[in-house]
Enzyme design. Structure first.
Site, PDB file in Angstrom:
ATOM      1  N   ALA A 184     -26.659  56.724 148.410  1.00 51.56           N
ATOM      2  CA  ALA A 184     -25.590  56.934 149.596  1.00 51.56           C
ATOM      3  C   ALA A 184     -26.230  58.181 150.105  1.00 51.56           C
ATOM      4  CB  ALA A 184     -24.395  57.590 148.775  1.00 51.56           C
ATOM      5  N   ALA A 185     -27.160  59.273 149.331  1.00 50.06           N
ATOM      6  CA  ALA A 185     -27.399  60.695 149.800  1.00 50.06           C
ATOM      7  C   ALA A 185     -28.613  60.056 150.711  1.00 50.06           C
ATOM      8  CB  ALA A 185     -27.981  61.511 148.844  1.00 50.06           C
ATOM      9  N   TYR A 203     -27.475  58.733 144.692  1.00 47.66           N
ATOM     10  CA  TYR A 203     -28.665  58.805 145.113  1.00 47.66           C
ATOM     11  C   TYR A 203     -29.042  58.038 146.548  1.00 47.66           C
ATOM     12  CZ  TYR A 203     -33.695  57.228 145.800  1.00 47.66           C
ATOM     13  OH  TYR A 203     -34.755  56.873 146.395  1.00 47.66           O
ATOM     14  N   GLY A 213     -42.680  67.055 149.940  1.00 47.14           N
ATOM     15  CA  GLY A 213     -42.518  66.481 148.443  1.00 47.14           C
ATOM     16  C   GLY A 213     -44.016  65.525 147.949  1.00 47.14           C
ATOM     17  N   GLU A 240     -32.901  50.817 148.576  1.00 47.95           N
ATOM     18  CA  GLU A 240     -31.604  51.082 147.654  1.00 47.95           C
ATOM     19  C   GLU A 240     -30.384  51.391 148.643  1.00 47.95           C
ATOM     20  OE1 GLU A 240     -31.709  53.119 144.060  1.00 47.95           O
ATOM     21  OE2 GLU A 240     -33.821  52.633 143.695  1.00 47.95           O
ATOM     22  N   GLY A 294     -45.132  65.076 144.208  1.00 49.96           N
ATOM     23  CA  GLY A 294     -44.323  63.940 143.326  1.00 49.96           C
ATOM     24  C   GLY A 294     -45.513  62.893 143.472  1.00 49.96           C
ATOM     25  N   PHE A 295     -44.727  61.703 143.262  1.00 46.82           N
ATOM     26  CA  PHE A 295     -45.367  60.344 142.919  1.00 46.82           C
ATOM     27  C   PHE A 295     -46.069  59.801 143.992  1.00 46.82           C
ATOM     28  CE2 PHE A 295     -44.369  55.745 142.094  1.00 46.82           C
ATOM     29  CZ  PHE A 295     -45.457  55.588 141.328  1.00 46.82           C
ATOM     30  N   LYS A 320     -38.932  57.323 134.869  1.00 43.11           N
ATOM     31  CA  LYS A 320     -38.540  55.980 135.462  1.00 43.11           C
ATOM     32  C   LYS A 320     -38.639  54.915 134.416  1.00 43.11           C
ATOM     33  CE  LYS A 320     -37.414  58.069 139.556  1.00 43.11           C
ATOM     34  NZ  LYS A 320     -38.226  58.748 140.275  1.00 43.11           N
ATOM     35  N   HIS A 354     -24.460  49.947 138.273  1.00 40.55           N
ATOM     36  CA  HIS A 354     -25.851  49.280 138.162  1.00 40.55           C
ATOM     37  C   HIS A 354     -26.393  48.392 139.381  1.00 40.55           C
ATOM     38  CE1 HIS A 354     -29.590  48.331 135.526  1.00 40.55           C
ATOM     39  NE2 HIS A 354     -29.870  48.691 136.699  1.00 40.55           N
ATOM     40  N   THR A 375     -30.995  68.081 149.137  1.00 37.38           N
ATOM     41  CA  THR A 375     -32.034  67.892 149.573  1.00 37.38           C
ATOM     42  C   THR A 375     -32.141  66.639 150.342  1.00 37.38           C
ATOM     43  OG1 THR A 375     -33.319  69.021 147.748  1.00 37.38           O
ATOM     44  CG2 THR A 375     -34.537  67.173 148.677  1.00 37.38           C
ATOM     45  N   THR A 411     -35.398  54.089 151.291  1.00 39.67           N
ATOM     46  CA  THR A 411     -35.467  53.356 150.251  1.00 39.67           C
ATOM     47  C   THR A 411     -34.597  52.009 150.424  1.00 39.67           C
ATOM     48  OG1 THR A 411     -34.615  53.007 147.879  1.00 39.67           O
ATOM     49  CG2 THR A 411     -33.600  54.644 149.237  1.00 39.67           C
TER      50      THR A 411
HETATM   51  P1  NAD Z   1     -40.720  62.275 143.099  1.00 36.00           P
HETATM   52  O1  NAD Z   1     -39.467  62.562 142.339  1.00 36.00           O
HETATM   53  O2  NAD Z   1     -41.639  61.559 142.027  1.00 36.00           O
HETATM   54  O3  NAD Z   1     -41.209  63.411 143.992  1.00 36.00           O
HETATM   55  C1  NAD Z   1     -40.283  64.089 144.736  1.00 36.00           C
HETATM   56  C2  NAD Z   1     -40.993  65.540 145.367  1.00 36.00           C
HETATM   57  O4  NAD Z   1     -40.009  66.270 145.973  1.00 36.00           O
HETATM   58  C3  NAD Z   1     -41.148  66.396 143.839  1.00 36.00           C
HETATM   59  O5  NAD Z   1     -42.497  66.825 144.242  1.00 36.00           O
HETATM   60  C4  NAD Z   1     -40.261  67.711 144.267  1.00 36.00           C
HETATM   61  O6  NAD Z   1     -40.657  68.915 143.582  1.00 36.00           O
HETATM   62  C5  NAD Z   1     -40.187  67.548 145.657  1.00 36.00           C
HETATM   63  N1  NAD Z   1     -38.869  67.953 146.084  1.00 36.00           N
HETATM   64  C6  NAD Z   1     -37.713  67.729 145.591  1.00 36.00           C
HETATM   65  N2  NAD Z   1     -36.583  68.546 146.248  1.00 36.00           N
HETATM   66  C7  NAD Z   1     -37.512  69.375 147.271  1.00 36.00           C
HETATM   67  C8  NAD Z   1     -36.778  70.208 148.189  1.00 36.00           C
HETATM   68  N3  NAD Z   1     -35.693  70.408 148.432  1.00 36.00           N
HETATM   69  N4  NAD Z   1     -37.649  70.942 149.098  1.00 36.00           N
HETATM   70  C9  NAD Z   1     -39.141  70.675 148.847  1.00 36.00           C
HETATM   71  N5  NAD Z   1     -39.569  69.663 148.014  1.00 36.00           N
HETATM   72  C10 NAD Z   1     -38.932  69.018 146.800  1.00 36.00           C
HETATM   73  O7  NAD Z   1     -40.254  60.983 144.130  1.00 36.00           O
HETATM   74  P2  NAD Z   1     -41.229  59.891 144.754  1.00 36.00           P
HETATM   75  O8  NAD Z   1     -40.956  58.551 143.586  1.00 36.00           O
HETATM   76  O9  NAD Z   1     -42.637  60.312 145.001  1.00 36.00           O
HETATM   77  O10 NAD Z   1     -40.426  59.486 145.675  1.00 36.00           O
HETATM   78  C11 NAD Z   1     -40.880  59.955 147.307  1.00 36.00           C
HETATM   79  C12 NAD Z   1     -39.798  59.525 148.275  1.00 36.00           C
HETATM   80  O11 NAD Z   1     -39.725  57.985 148.281  1.00 36.00           O
HETATM   81  C13 NAD Z   1     -38.351  59.951 148.112  1.00 36.00           C
HETATM   82  O12 NAD Z   1     -37.804  60.323 149.403  1.00 36.00           O
HETATM   83  C14 NAD Z   1     -37.914  58.522 147.468  1.00 36.00           C
HETATM   84  O13 NAD Z   1     -36.502  58.510 147.948  1.00 36.00           O
HETATM   85  C15 NAD Z   1     -38.388  57.706 148.239  1.00 36.00           C
HETATM   86  N6  NAD Z   1     -38.691  56.196 147.555  1.00 36.00           N
HETATM   87  C16 NAD Z   1     -39.019  56.340 146.269  1.00 36.00           C
HETATM   88  C17 NAD Z   1     -39.261  54.897 145.673  1.00 36.00           C
HETATM   89  C18 NAD Z   1     -39.883  54.692 144.226  1.00 36.00           C
HETATM   90  O14 NAD Z   1     -39.780  53.856 143.484  1.00 36.00           O
HETATM   91  N7  NAD Z   1     -40.133  56.047 143.494  1.00 36.00           N
HETATM   92  C19 NAD Z   1     -38.978  53.791 146.249  1.00 36.00           C
HETATM   93  C20 NAD Z   1     -38.500  54.167 147.658  1.00 36.00           C
HETATM   94  C21 NAD Z   1     -38.446  54.970 148.291  1.00 36.00           C
HETATM   95  P1  TYD Z   2     -35.777  52.856 137.642  1.00 32.73           P
HETATM   96  O1  TYD Z   2     -37.134  53.172 137.464  1.00 32.73           O
HETATM   97  O2  TYD Z   2     -34.546  54.178 137.469  1.00 32.73           O
HETATM   98  O3  TYD Z   2     -35.424  52.698 139.569  1.00 32.73           O
HETATM   99  P2  TYD Z   2     -34.225  52.521 140.336  1.00 32.73           P
HETATM  100  O4  TYD Z   2     -32.939  52.699 139.473  1.00 32.73           O
HETATM  101  O5  TYD Z   2     -34.503  53.212 141.448  1.00 32.73           O
HETATM  102  O6  TYD Z   2     -34.318  50.838 140.738  1.00 32.73           O
HETATM  103  O7  TYD Z   2     -35.150  51.624 136.912  1.00 32.73           O
HETATM  104  C1  TYD Z   2     -35.339  50.376 137.052  1.00 32.73           C
HETATM  105  C2  TYD Z   2     -34.587  49.509 136.757  1.00 32.73           C
HETATM  106  O8  TYD Z   2     -34.849  49.630 135.162  1.00 32.73           O
HETATM  107  C3  TYD Z   2     -33.211  49.563 137.037  1.00 32.73           C
HETATM  108  O9  TYD Z   2     -32.490  48.260 136.968  1.00 32.73           O
HETATM  109  C4  TYD Z   2     -32.558  50.433 135.600  1.00 32.73           C
HETATM  110  C5  TYD Z   2     -33.477  50.045 134.571  1.00 32.73           C
HETATM  111  N1  TYD Z   2     -33.809  50.789 133.573  1.00 32.73           N
HETATM  112  C6  TYD Z   2     -33.459  50.588 132.091  1.00 32.73           C
HETATM  113  O10 TYD Z   2     -33.191  49.683 131.866  1.00 32.73           O
HETATM  114  N2  TYD Z   2     -33.642  51.642 131.233  1.00 32.73           N
HETATM  115  C7  TYD Z   2     -34.139  52.868 131.661  1.00 32.73           C
HETATM  116  O11 TYD Z   2     -34.277  53.837 130.665  1.00 32.73           O
HETATM  117  C8  TYD Z   2     -34.805  53.030 133.006  1.00 32.73           C
HETATM  118  C9  TYD Z   2     -34.817  54.699 133.314  1.00 32.73           C
HETATM  119  C10 TYD Z   2     -34.308  52.086 134.008  1.00 32.73           C
END
Ligand code: NAD
Ligand code: TYD
Length: 363
Positions: A172-173, A170, A16, A148, A19-20, A209, A296, A111, A146
């Protein structure tokens, strides 16, 4: 870890990482020039973007230590030979957006649960090979989870041994994936560690996001769809700190343990939006109050003392990190405009069409 320190695990499979957060982990790991080699496995879903690794490809020394494989973590035939060649697996791959999990939960189960299972099984085969003397040691498996999974936390801060009460498909998974990972530690004695990070922000964040959506919409003077009363609270963690904490747990975490990774920057969504608009010099009148997200979660907050005891502290102050993030989106329009030009319109219409039609100014 700093430049020059020898890493405990030199050959990594990082899933992954187009991704971010995963791409930040890879960019920062390779930039330390400590000999680490990384195989990235990424399915390149809508959220995967090779441009996130362009800085590595532009540096020949780093590029020589990176191999990119396009593939699915749920595909055992792809995963097994990759795991056979590494010292550790860091699993970032996931479907990661709560709103999409409400529109279409199935991809999240495939996934975030089944994909984790396939990775774990591949590690179990390697553990058996290590026991038989065919490799030096079994691979370590780090599951990126996470905050969450704790569900909505009305008061106080979640600790690692608190009950998990996920409330979205999300979360729960994700809870399923990390519980499975832990079960492989308990049942098979595998070397598994887990991190639970809080809401992460920074460069290369997909514009679905909150923070990048609102920055990019505001740059274009488009409405900012704020869910419900906007008083939900999130704890914001800079992506470099999240990636750094994961690297620290990979190196130092105790097998079988889970580590919270909080940002220690709790803000209401309205506060975050006001700060973004101020930095951009855009008016609050862009904000629209729209129908809330079903189920939410009101608040997330975690106690981070276990990670601090392991020796990790965050480095990026929220004000500075947020300002730099706004500036990054202002100077990297080509990056996010390419994403918003893809299949974005369909998603945006599904997610926000009805909501914006029934919206009102936030006042
Ligand atoms: P993201 O959505 O930006 O990136 C996910 C990446 O995984 C993508 O590059 C996508 O192509 C790849 N991917 C998806 N399904 C796949 C599969 N079946 N096989 C191979 N690659 C696959 O996500 P992110 O924000 O970088 O989050 C990364 C991890 O961190 C995730 O596990 C997420 O649950 C966790 N996380 C994210 C946050 C956040 O705020 N973004 C916070 C806590 C934990
Ligand atoms: P998000 O970036 O989707 O992260 P998470 O749901 O994983 O916390 O959302 C952050 C907060 O912002 C969440 O309380 C939902 C809110 N939100 C909005 O109010 N409007 C939007 O369009 C989005 C994407 C999120």
């Amino acid at each position: 870890m700093s430049e020059g320190d020898a890493p405990r695990f030199r050959r990594l499979l990082v899933t992954g990482a187009a991704g971010f957060i995963g791409s930040c982990f890879v960019r920062d790991s390779l930039a330390r020039r400590d000999g680490t080699t990384i195989v990235v496995l990424d399915k390149l879903t809508y959220a995967g973007n090779l441009a996130n690794l362009a800085a590595v490809e532009a540096d020949p020394e780093q590029a020589a230590r990176l191999r990119f494989v396009e593939g699915d973590i749920a595909d055992a035939a792809v995963v097994a030979p990759l795991v056979a060649d590494v010292d550790a697996v860091v699993n970032f791959a996931a479907e990661s957006h709560v709103d999409r999990s409400i529109l279409d939960p199935a991809a999240f189960l495939r996934t975030d649960v089944m994909g984790v299972h396939v990775l774990l099984e591949a590690c179990r085969i390697e553990q058996a090979r290590a026991a038989g003397g065919d490799r030096a040691a079994a691979p370590r498996f780090l599951q990126v989870s996470t905050d969450e999974v704790y569900g909505s936390v009305e008061h106080g801060e979640s600790r690692e041994d608190d009950r998990l009460e996920p409330r979205s498909p999300y979360s729960a998974a994700k809870a399923g994936g990390e519980l499975l990972a832990r079960s492989y530690f308990v049942t098979f004695g595998m070397d598994v560690v887990t991190t639970r990070g809080s809401n992460t922000y920074g460069p290369y964040h997909h514009p679905e996001k909150l923070i990048p959506l609102f920055i990019t919409n505001a740059i274009d003077d488009q409405p900012l769809p704020l869910y419900g009363d906007g008083l939900q609270q999130r704890d914001w963690l800079h992506v470099a700190d999240h990636a750094g904490a994961i690297g620290h747990v990979l190196e130092h975490g105790v097998a079988g343990e889970t580590y919270n990774v909080p940002g220690n920057n709790e803000r209401t969504n309205s506060e975050v939006v006001a700060a973004l608009l101020e930095r951009l010099g855009k008016p609050w009148s862009l904000v629209r109050r729209v129908e809330d997200r079903p189920g939410h979660d009101r608040r997330y907050a975690m106690d981070g003392s276990k990670l601090v005891a392991l020796g990790w502290t965050n480095r990026v102050p929220f004000g500075e990190g947020l300002a730099a993030t706004v500036d990054w989106y202002r100077t990297n329009e080509a990056w996010w405009r390419a994403i918003k030009a893809g299949d974005w319109d369909d998603y945006y219409r599904r997610q926000y069409g009805g909501r914006l039609a029934g919206s009102r100014e936030a006042g």
